[in-house]
Every structure is written in C-alpha cells, then in structure tokens.
Design a protein around this motif. Structure first.
Motif, PDB file in Angstrom:
ATOM      1  N   GLN A 144      34.381 -15.872   4.915  1.00  0.00           N
ATOM      2  CA  GLN A 144      34.912 -17.240   4.973  1.00  0.00           C
ATOM      3  C   GLN A 144      35.427 -17.469   6.380  1.00  0.00           C
ATOM      4  O   GLN A 144      36.097 -16.618   6.966  1.00  0.00           O
ATOM      5  CB  GLN A 144      36.038 -17.403   3.947  1.00  0.00           C
ATOM      6  N   THR A 145      35.095 -18.632   6.958  1.00  0.00           N
ATOM      7  CA  THR A 145      35.587 -18.988   8.284  1.00  0.00           C
ATOM      8  C   THR A 145      35.623 -20.499   8.412  1.00  0.00           C
ATOM      9  O   THR A 145      34.678 -21.195   8.017  1.00  0.00           O
ATOM     10  CB  THR A 145      34.706 -18.394   9.389  1.00  0.00           C
ATOM     11  N   GLU A 146      36.718 -21.030   8.940  1.00  0.00           N
ATOM     12  CA  GLU A 146      36.857 -22.469   9.171  1.00  0.00           C
ATOM     13  C   GLU A 146      36.419 -23.292   7.957  1.00  0.00           C
ATOM     14  O   GLU A 146      35.580 -24.171   8.054  1.00  0.00           O
ATOM     15  CB  GLU A 146      36.039 -22.897  10.391  1.00  0.00           C
ATOM     16  N   SER A 147      36.987 -22.972   6.837  1.00  0.00           N
ATOM     17  CA  SER A 147      36.696 -23.699   5.591  1.00  0.00           C
ATOM     18  C   SER A 147      35.250 -23.559   5.158  1.00  0.00           C
ATOM     19  O   SER A 147      34.756 -24.341   4.350  1.00  0.00           O
ATOM     20  CB  SER A 147      37.040 -25.198   5.739  1.00  0.00           C
ATOM     21  N   THR A 148      34.572 -22.592   5.720  1.00  0.00           N
ATOM     22  CA  THR A 148      33.184 -22.361   5.349  1.00  0.00           C
ATOM     23  C   THR A 148      33.075 -21.018   4.647  1.00  0.00           C
ATOM     24  O   THR A 148      33.502 -19.997   5.187  1.00  0.00           O
ATOM     25  CB  THR A 148      32.284 -22.353   6.599  1.00  0.00           C
ATOM     26  N   VAL A 149      32.541 -21.031   3.449  1.00  0.00           N
ATOM     27  CA  VAL A 149      32.306 -19.802   2.704  1.00  0.00           C
ATOM     28  C   VAL A 149      30.808 -19.501   2.759  1.00  0.00           C
ATOM     29  O   VAL A 149      29.982 -20.384   2.572  1.00  0.00           O
ATOM     30  CB  VAL A 149      32.771 -19.951   1.237  1.00  0.00           C
ATOM     31  N   LYS A 193      26.460 -30.479  10.393  1.00  0.00           N
ATOM     32  CA  LYS A 193      26.740 -31.490  11.419  1.00  0.00           C
ATOM     33  C   LYS A 193      26.672 -30.891  12.815  1.00  0.00           C
ATOM     34  O   LYS A 193      26.111 -31.473  13.737  1.00  0.00           O
ATOM     35  CB  LYS A 193      28.137 -32.074  11.177  1.00  0.00           C
ATOM     36  N   ARG A 194      27.266 -29.724  12.957  1.00  0.00           N
ATOM     37  CA  ARG A 194      27.261 -29.090  14.281  1.00  0.00           C
ATOM     38  C   ARG A 194      25.837 -28.725  14.713  1.00  0.00           C
ATOM     39  O   ARG A 194      25.476 -28.875  15.873  1.00  0.00           O
ATOM     40  CB  ARG A 194      28.141 -27.846  14.264  1.00  0.00           C
ATOM     41  N   LEU A 195      25.046 -28.263  13.776  1.00  0.00           N
ATOM     42  CA  LEU A 195      23.670 -27.905  14.122  1.00  0.00           C
ATOM     43  C   LEU A 195      22.868 -29.135  14.516  1.00  0.00           C
ATOM     44  O   LEU A 195      22.066 -29.100  15.433  1.00  0.00           O
ATOM     45  CB  LEU A 195      23.010 -27.186  12.949  1.00  0.00           C
ATOM     46  N   LEU A 196      23.065 -30.230  13.792  1.00  0.00           N
ATOM     47  CA  LEU A 196      22.359 -31.459  14.128  1.00  0.00           C
ATOM     48  C   LEU A 196      22.776 -31.936  15.509  1.00  0.00           C
ATOM     49  O   LEU A 196      21.954 -32.351  16.330  1.00  0.00           O
ATOM     50  CB  LEU A 196      22.654 -32.532  13.072  1.00  0.00           C
ATOM     51  N   LYS A 197      24.057 -31.864  15.784  1.00  0.00           N
ATOM     52  CA  LYS A 197      24.542 -32.280  17.101  1.00  0.00           C
ATOM     53  C   LYS A 197      23.938 -31.421  18.195  1.00  0.00           C
ATOM     54  O   LYS A 197      23.506 -31.906  19.235  1.00  0.00           O
ATOM     55  CB  LYS A 197      26.069 -32.180  17.121  1.00  0.00           C
ATOM     56  N   ARG A 198      23.863 -30.112  17.959  1.00  0.00           N
ATOM     57  CA  ARG A 198      23.280 -29.231  18.956  1.00  0.00           C
ATOM     58  C   ARG A 198      21.801 -29.502  19.158  1.00  0.00           C
ATOM     59  O   ARG A 198      21.256 -29.327  20.238  1.00  0.00           O
ATOM     60  CB  ARG A 198      23.489 -27.776  18.550  1.00  0.00           C
ATOM     61  N   ALA A 199      21.133 -29.888  18.071  1.00  0.00           N
ATOM     62  CA  ALA A 199      19.706 -30.188  18.200  1.00  0.00           C
ATOM     63  C   ALA A 199      19.494 -31.395  19.089  1.00  0.00           C
ATOM     64  O   ALA A 199      18.545 -31.478  19.858  1.00  0.00           O
ATOM     65  CB  ALA A 199      19.101 -30.425  16.825  1.00  0.00           C
ATOM     66  N   LEU A 200      20.414 -32.404  18.979  1.00  0.00           N
ATOM     67  CA  LEU A 200      20.273 -33.627  19.765  1.00  0.00           C
ATOM     68  C   LEU A 200      20.826 -33.459  21.173  1.00  0.00           C
ATOM     69  O   LEU A 200      20.302 -34.008  22.132  1.00  0.00           O
ATOM     70  CB  LEU A 200      20.985 -34.777  19.055  1.00  0.00           C
ATOM     71  N   PHE A 201      21.927 -32.700  21.279  1.00  0.00           N
ATOM     72  CA  PHE A 201      22.574 -32.524  22.576  1.00  0.00           C
ATOM     73  C   PHE A 201      22.801 -31.035  22.829  1.00  0.00           C
ATOM     74  O   PHE A 201      23.911 -30.534  22.742  1.00  0.00           O
ATOM     75  CB  PHE A 201      23.927 -33.252  22.610  1.00  0.00           C
ATOM     76  N   PRO A 202      21.736 -30.305  23.098  1.00  0.00           N
ATOM     77  CA  PRO A 202      21.855 -28.841  23.200  1.00  0.00           C
ATOM     78  C   PRO A 202      22.698 -28.414  24.388  1.00  0.00           C
ATOM     79  O   PRO A 202      22.581 -28.944  25.475  1.00  0.00           O
ATOM     80  CB  PRO A 202      20.402 -28.384  23.367  1.00  0.00           C
ATOM     81  N   ARG A 203      23.558 -27.428  24.117  1.00  0.00           N
ATOM     82  CA  ARG A 203      24.307 -26.764  25.180  1.00  0.00           C
ATOM     83  C   ARG A 203      24.162 -25.278  24.914  1.00  0.00           C
ATOM     84  O   ARG A 203      24.927 -24.684  24.159  1.00  0.00           O
ATOM     85  CB  ARG A 203      25.777 -27.172  25.158  1.00  0.00           C
ATOM     86  N   ARG A 204      23.187 -24.682  25.528  1.00  0.00           N
ATOM     87  CA  ARG A 204      22.815 -23.316  25.169  1.00  0.00           C
ATOM     88  C   ARG A 204      23.896 -22.303  25.502  1.00  0.00           C
ATOM     89  O   ARG A 204      23.854 -21.180  25.004  1.00  0.00           O
ATOM     90  CB  ARG A 204      21.500 -22.933  25.853  1.00  0.00           C
ATOM     91  N   SER A 205      24.864 -22.660  26.303  1.00  0.00           N
ATOM     92  CA  SER A 205      25.922 -21.713  26.607  1.00  0.00           C
ATOM     93  C   SER A 205      26.923 -21.583  25.465  1.00  0.00           C
ATOM     94  O   SER A 205      27.775 -20.711  25.486  1.00  0.00           O
ATOM     95  CB  SER A 205      26.646 -22.145  27.881  1.00  0.00           C
ATOM     96  N   GLN A 206      26.869 -22.471  24.455  1.00  0.00           N
ATOM     97  CA  GLN A 206      27.795 -22.439  23.332  1.00  0.00           C
ATOM     98  C   GLN A 206      27.021 -22.374  22.022  1.00  0.00           C
ATOM     99  O   GLN A 206      26.822 -23.374  21.347  1.00  0.00           O
ATOM    100  CB  GLN A 206      28.688 -23.678  23.351  1.00  0.00           C
ATOM    101  N   PRO A 207      26.551 -21.208  21.632  1.00  0.00           N
ATOM    102  CA  PRO A 207      25.773 -21.103  20.402  1.00  0.00           C
ATOM    103  C   PRO A 207      26.622 -21.372  19.172  1.00  0.00           C
ATOM    104  O   PRO A 207      27.821 -21.118  19.154  1.00  0.00           O
ATOM    105  CB  PRO A 207      25.282 -19.655  20.436  1.00  0.00           C
ATOM    106  N   VAL A 208      25.992 -21.904  18.120  1.00  0.00           N
ATOM    107  CA  VAL A 208      26.669 -22.136  16.856  1.00  0.00           C
ATOM    108  C   VAL A 208      26.800 -20.807  16.125  1.00  0.00           C
ATOM    109  O   VAL A 208      25.849 -20.034  16.040  1.00  0.00           O
ATOM    110  CB  VAL A 208      25.878 -23.141  15.990  1.00  0.00           C
ATOM    111  N   MET A 209      28.005 -20.533  15.604  1.00  0.00           N
ATOM    112  CA  MET A 209      28.260 -19.277  14.919  1.00  0.00           C
ATOM    113  C   MET A 209      28.730 -19.539  13.500  1.00  0.00           C
ATOM    114  O   MET A 209      29.415 -20.523  13.228  1.00  0.00           O
ATOM    115  CB  MET A 209      29.333 -18.460  15.665  1.00  0.00           C
ATOM    116  N   ILE A 210      28.326 -18.677  12.593  1.00  0.00           N
ATOM    117  CA  ILE A 210      28.913 -18.624  11.250  1.00  0.00           C
ATOM    118  C   ILE A 210      29.498 -17.228  11.139  1.00  0.00           C
ATOM    119  O   ILE A 210      28.763 -16.249  10.982  1.00  0.00           O
ATOM    120  CB  ILE A 210      27.871 -18.854  10.149  1.00  0.00           C
TER     121      ILE A 210
END
Length: 999
Positions: free
Chosen positions: A149-154, A60-77
């Motif tokens: 594991q981070t934020e309920s993500t394994v 979901k976060r990646l899709l949101k970034r694709a539609l509304f990019p904010r390059r100063s806040q990269p998505v992290m796993i």
C-alpha cells in the motif's frame, strides 16, 4: 564446404523477439516511450478496456505522463517502476512494471478508486487475494510476488505473463481439441486451488491467460476465499428489471459497495441464490465457459438477467448446435457439470477433467473385448459378431476435425495469402498436397488400427501403442497447421522443408518396434500425462522444423518441469533429446551437446535404445563438424555405431546415423569412408522409398559435396540434377535453399563446359523466381545467372547484373562476387570497373591465409582477369606465394590446389614469353592432374591446350598437334560444341596442322 547433419539443418532466418520481451534500455528502467503506449497490449490481461477517466490516481498520473512526458521522473507504484498499462479487471487496473530488486518485469494490480474508499476493507480484500494466490504454486496459476500500500493505493505484484486471455484467443477460430486442451490446463489450475481450500468464485475466459507458448494460467482470484469457515455470500446487486442488463453486462463482473460479486453469465445457481460458493461452483463456471467456447454460444438464455437466472436454476442447458464437430460425450460431461444441484455435479475438478479427457477409443477396446468373449462360443458365432464389430469402428476422419479439414485448409490459404499475396499460391501448391496425403494416410492407419483390434488381430497393449503413436503424429500435424496459419515472413523459407519433415507415420505400424518400447507407467493418470507430454514434444519438434526455437524450448521446459511425469525416465530422455535438437537448430552447439549428454545417459541407463542411438549420432556430428573436435568424435564412433546397430530396422534413424558417421569420417580425414557411409545411407533410403525427404536431400547434398571435392565433375552434375528435381517436389522455387541447389547445378554444368545449358536453366528459374521467390533466393539466383552469362560470353550483361545486385545488397556482395565482377569487367574491356574490383579482391587476398581455399579461388579468378586484360605480370607474385604456402602438404586438396596454381602460372608465363618456366609449371600441373583427376576433367584439357600453345611458340608442330588433339578429345566428351575453350583449342590445332603442312 557445408555438411548437413542428420537432423534438419539450422534455419536461415532468426527468431524475432516477441512483443513481451523485456523493453528496458541498457540503463535503469524509465517511463515507456510513445511506442509503448500506442502498441496494443499483448501481455497480462491484454485486450481488456482501460480504466475510465479519473478511476484512480495512478491512471491519472500515467495519462498525464503520456501527454506530457518527463522521463526524468518515472511513475512508481511502491518500489515498482511503471512501464505501461495492460488492462482493467473487476477490482482494479493492471500495469506492466519493472522490479529493480528482483531484476524482472512484473504485473501490478492497483485497486479501483471506489474500492479504496475504505482502506481497511480494500487492503483486507487485496491481502486475501494475494494470500490465496501465494498459496498456489502451480504451472497453471499466475504467481503472486508481493502486496502493498502506498499513497492510498493498494496493489498486488504478480507474475508478468505474455499472451492474451482466452476470450481474445477464441476470437480466432480454433479446433475443438485445442479449446478443450486449453481449458483442461485451466482446470488443473482450479483443481490445485481447490486442493488448498481456495475457491475462485469468478472463473470465466477473461480470467484465463494463454501464453505465447500455449501454457494456460488462471488469474484474478480477486473473489477467491478460503472455502472453510466462511459465511454466506451476499448478493448485493438488486436487479428488478431484467432489461437493465444486456448480454454484455451479463458477461461483466458486477460490484456494489466495494464488493465484487461475480459475473452473472458464468455464476452457479448457488451464487445466484446468494449461497456460499464452493468448489462445485467453480466447476459450474468452468463448464459454462467451456460450453460457450466450444459451441460459440452460451448454454443459457442471455436476453435478460431473469431469463438467465431461471435457466440456471432449472438446469435448462441448450443442446449443442447441429453438426458440431465436438463429440457427444463432451456435451454430456458439460451438462453434468452444470447441474443445478451441486451434489449432482462431479465430486471434484479432477474427476471432471478425467471425464473430459476420457479417451473415445475406449469403445474400441470394449468392442474387442466382446469379440474375444464371443469367440469361445464357436467360430461361426464369432465370425458373425466380428463383422458387426468392425462396423462399429467409425471413420477416423472425424478425429482430424479442426486439425485438417476444408475449413482449416482455407484458414491456411487465407493466412499465407495475407502474409505474402504474390507468393502464397506457389507455396500452397507445394505444401497443401503433402498435408492432404499425410492426413489421409493418418486416417487410413487409424482406421486399420481399430479394425485390427476389433478383429482380435492386435492386443489391447498393441492397440494402445499404435494409437498413442498416432496421437503424437496428429499433434505434430496440428502444430504444423498452426505454424502455417501463424507464420511470419521470416519463416516462409522453412515451410516446404518443414511440412516434408513431418514425423513419418510408418513407425506407428511397425509392430516389432512398438512392442520393444519401454512400458508406460502403470498409474492411469500418470500414463495419460506422459502421453500428453509426448504429444507436446511432437509439437516442439514442429517448432524446431519451422525455426520457432523459443516456443519449442518452452514446451520442452514445461515437460521437464513436471517432476512427477519425468520421474518416468523414458519421457525425460525424450525431452532432453528434443531440447538438444532445438539448441542444435539454433546454433547453440554447447547447449545442444549438454542436452544430448542428458538424453544419452538417461536413455542408456534405462535401455531406451532409439533415444540413445539418435542422441549419440547427433552429438557425434556436433563434435566433428560445428565444434571442430573430429578426434573426439572419431574416438566415440564405435560406441555410436553400437547404439545404432540396435535400430537398423528404423530406416530413417539408421540412415541419419550413417549420414552423421560420414561427417565424422570426413572431418577426421577419411573421405573414402565418408563416401561409403553416405552411399549406404542413400541406398537404404532409396530401397525404402524414403529418399524424397529432407533427410534424403541431406544425404544427397553431402555426397555431392564430397564428389565435388574429389573433382568427380560428371558424377557431381548428375547428383546435383537429382537434388534439384527432389527439392522441387517439397520446396518450390521460393526458398533460398532451393535457389542454392539450382546454383550448384549451374556451376557443375559450367565445370563440364556447358555454360549455355547452365544459362538457359538459370534464366528460366530466375524469371519464375522474380515472381514468387524470397529476397535471399533472388539474390543467390541473380548472381548465379550473372556468372553463367559471363561464362557464356555475355560479359557486359553479367557485369551490369552484378552491379545492380551490388548496389541493392552491398553488405551481401562479398569478395568472391567482386572476383567475378573483376573477370567480367576484364572480358568486357571495362578497365576502370576491373581496377575497382581488383582493389577489393586484393584486400581480401591480404586478409586470407594462402592455404585457405577461399584465398585460392579468389586468386584464380584474379589471375584469370589479369590474363584476359593483358597484364599477366601482376598475377605472378601472388600465384607463386600461394603455391609456396601449399608446398610439402600431402593432403589431396592441397596438392590439386597447388597444381591449379601452377597451371595459372604457366598460362601467365606463356603470355609473358617465359616459355621454359611456363613449360615447367605446366608439366608439373599435368603430372598432378593425371594422378588425381578423372580422365575427362576439363583441367586436363586446359593444361594440354597451354602445352600445345608452348609447342606452337617453339615451332614444334607435331608436339602441338598431339597436345591439342588430346585437349579437343576431352572437351568434346563433355562440353558444348561452341564452348569457348574448345573453340580456342580447335583454332590452335588448325594452326598447328597448317604449320606442319607448310613444312
């Protein structure tokens, strides 16, 4: 002066970056650009569907970034920066990420949301997957780097792999041998897993990656479990109505209550029954996958789950399609691997792979053994049996199935026509007959090898050596056809020469050479691996020929990474030799020398003479020419010659040595020895019908360079004509190299006073090239045509043509072309254009050392243009300066160059009325020309014409007649009847005779 090495010269094109290259900017990794999202995935798990909307928070976060990019806040796993989504597997979504800590791109697999409902269960499953994969360090298994594991993500961080899965790879028709070879690699990965107690449990084509360099890697051990101490597998998906599952569903992984259960279409009978999966289960899935890939259809019914399960449990394997090119023994291997009872299958993956790779030539060996046994019963009975034995040698055309056959030829045609519709047929007309001849010669040689063995003329050892050699040649042919079907526009330039440079087949019937090789390893499995690696090196050589350097290096590095195989030192020496050749082709001179050193000293240590000979020869060329260390190369030449004397029976190898030795001589200031070496190479190749090859072309071209440097114009023109005729046979007109050869011939004709012949040739070649030639070829040919027009008197047309080229390709239009434009403008009376060109040429003259040959050539055109324009005085100072820079040199080239500057000065001073100075300059030039040039060289005629003009100005009619008559005699010996300097010399001669008659 450009000298060709014995090996294929460096290519014109530059290998483009692959889609999988690091896509980071100069700074820290950021969120991928829109282009990254739009591009089709080409890396790990490429081609799989993306996750459903809302399948997990990261998606979901990646899709949101694709539609509304904010390059100063990269998505992290975790600590990993997300670059883009790659695909979706049975348990989760895979993303391309960047690991700042390890400074590399990786793939991160994130568990699906429904699986993360139980963190404990999810983490346990992913930990099991990571631990299982981390235990497997193998070239054919994707490596795991981390789990977290981070934020309920394994997630699991693993090796990033460029390529596509086998399911996608197989969408392009492949020869059966290529498919089998890919699966053998995957099988080795499974075997490695089995050796450490790991069962995959979900092997299928979608879980196998094919990298860009042809390496196969097994991935997605999401269902893997340690084989020991595990309980019963649960079949939790209840299917009561077979119609619920379509064929596509049967090929997809099924999940219930967070547990991935496998893929029905590939599952073993024991998995269908809910029993424990074992290594035999992986063997079953492997055979199902390979069957489907080879024959294009699954081995069991797929219209419903019940039908599939019934066929699997009963062992109802569908027979292979009629007329399948796949040998029957392969089907028998697969059939055994799909037996319902695990105990009836092979004892291990290694045993299955050994059966799959069983050499079909074994039956030929058995035939020969029977022949030998029958021979003891009497000559008559032996003769009768031999007749039958020969009949048991099947025609070897079948061994080229999928490599070169009508369907593959059509694939090549389609690929080239799609790539370059306007030019493909021209290219095909050159390369297709060559491949046809090569394939047919291979078949005939393979048939003869079988007959010679069956009749007892050749031993089993010799038969193995011959067929091993032929298998390497077949691998090269296969790689070449692959290169033709996947060529890009940049590599079209290399195809003709590359096809002509396929490794020669005659070496596979040279009994003496074959029997002198170092024996292969005793261990049968290691012997087979060495042979496979040698076939890989043959493929790498093809990548070298077509300028696919990175792919070639990856193949070589794969060989060198097999420590057990390269412990057999002949293979190690051969791998380093190939690596050096690839670096040499890529212009990486230092890396090439280092690899040649490795090849050379390894070969010397074990007595691998052919490798020692070639490595030393090519290394000497690199030292002498690209690295500009001729003294060191000359010092090593006796040792190089000693190595190569041992391979004099190998025509190509020894001719290559002679070619490289000539370069060492020439760079060391020994042109006569260089010419002797090259003439010997030429005679050797011609004697053995090997001159019409890329190696022969290099020999002729280098010889022509030397003849031109020696001002042997007539011999140069004859040899360049031969080069053009030869290059036409295996290049066609498209290549810039071919256009260069045509241009070289045109210049030689102009130097002989035949500009109209040159113009006629170039007009015809240029007209053809405008339809089929490459951009670079047209550039070269167009400017050569313009030069021929200018020298034929069509200066206006030449100037317009040059101006068009300059506007189209301003960066390529160098100072030498500006000097031509300056002369054409002067001849056409276009003084503004002449002054514009003059400004560029003057700046270029200021940049060059006066001793530089480029400076001298520019200056001669510059002075001639000023003389034509009637402003000779501007040329005197630069001509005197350049001549002064050459004073005192005893180098022949410098002495002749100084004489040509004296000629230009004398001609300018005649126009300026400085007759005494002019006469001194002209006599100095004449004395040098008479010592250094052949008697019919046009420079002699030109200086004699100028001396005749001085005599006329001084009213010395008799002297003028003598000089001008001698000039006329030289001109008429080589030049066209209406050649402008000849016409002028005759006019001056008539005037001198008239003056004499008046007196």
């Amino acid at each position: 002066m450009t000298l060709e090495p014995g090996s294929t010269p460096p290519g014109i094109g530059v290998t483009p970056r692959s889609a999988g290259d690091d896509d980071r900017g100069a700074g820290s990794p950021t969120e991928p650009s829109g282009k990254d999202w739009d591009e089709p995935p080409t890396a790990l798990m490429a081609g799989r569907p993306g996750p459903a909307e809302g399948s997990d928070s990261v998606a979901k976060r990646l899709l949101k970034r694709a539609l509304f990019p904010r390059r100063s806040q990269p998505v992290m796993i975790g600590r990993f920066n997300v670059l883009r989504q790659l695909g979706q597997g049975g348990m989760g979504v895979v993303y391309a990420c960047y690991d700042d800590k390890l400074d590399r791109k990786i793939a991160v697999k994130v568990l699906h949301a429904e699986i993360v409902r139980s963190q404990k269960n999810a983490e346990a499953r992913l930990l099991r997957e990571a631990q299982a994969m981390a235990r497997l360090s193998h070239a054919n298994i994707v490596a795991v780097h981390d789990v977290g594991q981070t934020e309920s993500t394994v997630y699991v961080a693993m090796e990033f792999v460029d390529g596509s899965d086998l399911d996608a790879w197989l969408k392009t028709p492949r020869p059966w041998r290529a498919i089998a070879a890919a699966f053998v690699q995957a099988g080795r990965g499974l075997a490695a897993a089995h050796r450490v107690g790991i069962v995959h449990r979900d092997f299928k084509p979608q879980n196998v990656m094919m990298t860009e360099d042809g390496t196969v890697k097994v991935l997605d051990f999401g269902l893997a479990r340690a084989s020991e101490g595990e309980g019963r597998d649960e079949w939790l998906t209840s299917v009561t109505d077979g119609s619920e599952l379509s064929s596509s569903h049967l090929r997809s992984s099924l999940t219930r209550t967070g547990t991935v259960l496998g893929t029905p279409a590939y599952m073993s009978p024991e998995q269908h029954r809910g029993e424990v999966a074992t290594t035999a289960s992986d063997q079953f899935s492997f055979c199902v996958s390979l069957y489907q890939s080879l024959y294009g259809a699954p081995p069991f019914a797929m219209h419903s789950y019940e039908a599939l399960r019934a066929d699997v449990l009963r062992g109802n394997v569908a027979p292979p399609p009629v007329r399948s090119p796949v040998p029957s023994y392969v089907f028998k291997v697969l059939q055994r691997g799909m037996r319902p009872e695990p105990s009836a299958r092979f004892r291990s993956m290694e045993e299955l792979l050994a059966a799959l790779e069983r050499d079909p030539r074994a039956k030929y060996r058995r035939v020969a053994a029977l022949v030998a046994s029958v021979a003891i019963t009497g000559a008559a009975s032996a003769a009768v049996f031999q007749a039958g034995a020969v009949e048991q040698c099947p025609d070897a055309h079948a061994e080229l199935a999928g490599i070169w056959e009508p369907a593959r030829a059509e694939s090549v045609r389609a690929a080239l026509r799609a790539l370059d519709p306007g030019h493909a047929d021209e290219i095909l007309a050159v390369i297709e007959p060559q491949i046809d001849r090569y394939a047919e010669a291979w078949v005939q040689m393979r048939n003869e090898a079988c007959r010679a063995h069956a009749e007892g003329r050749h031993s089993m050892q010799l038969f193995d050596l011959r067929t091993g050699c032929l298998d390497q040649r077949r691998a090269a042919l296969d790689a070449m056809v692959d290169a033709l079907t996947t060529a890009d526009a940049a590599r079209l330039e290399h195809l003709g020469r590359a096809v002509a440079g396929l490794p020669r087949l005659s070496g596979c019937e040279d009994v003496e050479a074959l029997m002198s090789v170092i024996p292969p390893p005793d261990d049968a499995e290691l012997k087979a691996r060495v042979q496979r690696h040698r076939e890989g090196l043959a493929r790498a050589e093809v990548h070298e020929q077509v300028a696919e350097i990175q792919r070639g290096l990856e193949l070589v590095d794969g060989v060198l990474a097999d420590g057990e195989a390269v412990a057999y030192e002949p293979l190690r020496a051969e791998a380093y030799l190939r690596k050096a050749g690839l670096h040499m082709q890529d212009g990486e001179w230092s890396a090439a020398v280092a690899a040649f050193d490795q090849a050379l000293w390894t070969a010397v240590g074990i007595g691998h003479v052919p490798v020692a000979a070639q490595a030393s020869s090519r290394r000497g060329y690199l030292l002498a020419y690209p690295l500009r260390q001729p003294a060191q190369a000359a010092a090593e030449l006796p040792l190089i010659a000693a190595f190569n004397r041992r391979v004099q029976g190998d025509v190509d190898l020894y001719a290559e040595f002679l070619l490289n030795a000539g370069t060492i001589h020439l760079q060391g200031g020994e042109p006569e020895q260089a010419r002797e070496s090259w003439e010997e190479a030429r005679a050797l190749l011609e004697q053995h019908d090997r001159l019409e090859t890329p190696l022969g072309l290099n020999v002729l071209r280098n010889t022509a360079v030397l003849l031109a440097d020696a001002d042997l114009t007539e011999e140069t023109a004859a040899l360049r004509r031969r080069i053009v005729e030869l290059s036409e046979k295996f290049m066609g007109p498209r290549q810039a190299e071919r256009a260069m050869y045509e241009g070289m011939l045109a210049f030689a004709l102009i130097d002989l006073g035949r500009p109209k012949e040159a113009l006629e040739r170039m007009r015809g070649f240029h007209a053809h090239l405008s339809r089929v030639g490459s951009k670079q070829a047209r550039f070269v040919a167009t400017l050569t045509l313009a030069h021929a027009e200018m020298m034929s008197g069509a200066a206006g047309a030449a100037l317009r043509r040059m101006d068009e080229v300059r506007r189209a390709e301003p960066e390529q239009f160098g100072a030498n072309y500006w000097s031509w434009a300056m002369l054409a403008a002067a001849m056409d009376g276009d003084l503004p254009a002449m002054r514009e060109a003059q400004s560029v040429v003057r700046d270029a003259l200021d940049e060059h050392d006066p001793r530089d040959r480029r400076h001298q050539l520019l200056l001669r055109f510059y002075a001639r243009a000023l003389r034509v324009a009637g402003v000779e005085a501007e040329s005197v100072a630069p001509l005197e300066s350049a001549r002064a820079a050459l004073a005192g040199s005893d180098d022949r080239a410098d002495v002749v160059a100084a004489a040509r500057l004296s000629l230009a000065l004398g001609q300018a001073r005649v126009r300026l009325g400085e007759l005494d100075a002019a006469e001194r300059d002209l006599h100095a030039a004449l004395a040098t020309f008479e010592r250094s040039l052949p008697p019919r060289h046009l420079d002699l005629a030109e200086v004699m014409t100028a001396l005749g003009e001085v005599a006329l100005e001084r009213r010395r009619s008799a002297a003028a007649i003598e000089w001008l008559a001698r000039a006329e005699a030289i001109y008429t010996s080589t030049a066209e009847p209406d050649h402008a300097p000849l016409v002028r010399a005759r006019a001056l001669l008539d005037r001198a005779r008239d003056d004499a008659a008046e007196r």
